[in-house]
Design an enzyme around this catalytic site. Sequence first.
Site, mmCIF file in Angstrom:
data_model
loop_
_atom_site.group_PDB
_atom_site.id
_atom_site.type_symbol
_atom_site.label_atom_id
_atom_site.label_comp_id
_atom_site.label_asym_id
_atom_site.label_seq_id
_atom_site.Cartn_x
_atom_site.Cartn_y
_atom_site.Cartn_z
ATOM 1 N N GLY A 176 0.772 -1.246 0.000
ATOM 2 C CA GLY A 176 0.000 0.000 0.000
ATOM 3 C C GLY A 176 0.799 1.290 0.000
ATOM 4 N N ASN A 209 -4.440 3.335 -13.567
ATOM 5 C CA ASN A 209 -3.514 2.335 -13.014
ATOM 6 C C ASN A 209 -2.087 2.865 -13.057
ATOM 7 O OD1 ASN A 209 -2.605 -0.278 -12.130
ATOM 8 N ND2 ASN A 209 -2.027 -0.757 -14.249
ATOM 9 N N HIS A 265 1.667 1.256 -13.650
ATOM 10 C CA HIS A 265 2.343 0.024 -14.052
ATOM 11 C C HIS A 265 3.851 0.282 -14.023
ATOM 12 C CE1 HIS A 265 2.859 -3.832 -15.947
ATOM 13 N NE2 HIS A 265 3.699 -3.274 -16.802
HETATM 14 C C1 GRF Z 1 4.023 -1.027 -7.427
HETATM 15 O O1 GRF Z 1 5.293 -1.282 -7.902
HETATM 16 C C2 GRF Z 1 3.062 -0.848 -8.573
HETATM 17 O O2 GRF Z 1 3.625 -0.208 -9.664
HETATM 18 C C3 GRF Z 1 2.753 -2.290 -8.928
HETATM 19 O O3 GRF Z 1 2.648 -2.929 -7.682
HETATM 20 C C4 GRF Z 1 3.458 -2.257 -6.728
HETATM 21 C C5 GRF Z 1 2.600 -1.905 -5.559
HETATM 22 O O4 GRF Z 1 3.338 -1.426 -4.463
HETATM 23 N N1 GRF Z 1 1.594 -2.372 -9.768
HETATM 24 P P1 GRF Z 1 2.598 -0.766 -3.237
HETATM 25 O O5 GRF Z 1 1.611 -1.797 -2.702
HETATM 26 O O6 GRF Z 1 1.908 0.470 -3.707
HETATM 27 O O7 GRF Z 1 3.679 -0.456 -2.242
#
Ligand code: GRF
Length: 218
Positions: A13, A106, A108
Amino acid sequence: MGLKFAIALSGRGSNMLALHDVIAAMPDKARCVCVIADKDCLGLEKAKERGLEAHHVSYKELGKDAAEAQIIARLQEHQIDFLLLAGFMRILSPTFVEAFPQKIINIHPSLLPKYKGVETHRRALEAGDAHHGATVHFVTAELDDGPILCQAAIPIQPDDTEDTLAARLLPAEHWLYQTVVRALIKGDLTEENGTYHWKTAPHCDVSDVIVTDCPIAR
Ligand code: GRF
């Protein structure tokens, strides 16, 4: 009342916290109405600690169709303006995406269109790329494919591993996602004839981060 955001996540998160910092800083213009997770995870706990409405919608127990139906109902109840996917590790069905056209965003961890899907850091290293990065984009029914709102890149160092690269990319991800959401709230990123444009290109002062792609109004 301002813009109503929901955030969906599956993990620790950190992007959710970064997004909530920005939304909470402008209470007269925006609100985070709920956080949704597909499983019990640290991000859900963090959302609760911040006093946010937080829901665990178990895909495992409900199955994908029923879980999505619950989430859609919750988001419609709240009349959200945007759903921000922040490490939400489920692919949304076309029905879900079509229920919120141009409202699902989103992040990515790659410079799309490179490396859709998973293991983006490994794939960038194996390809010998000079740069890696992150993309914030609208979600369409195609995986990691919708219109790009902004991208940020960082140089890959010769001694980078998957872990060091992921760790160095994370602050760039936070900056990028915060910048997009702040611009939506402040009206610096606006829609015209179905396309979003920036009034001016965002400037990044996080060391090593380069803004590489952002559609500018001409
Ligand atoms: C991030 O690297 C995001 O780009 C990917 O999943 C990860 C999530 O990290 N889709 P967090 O839970 O926000 O720390």
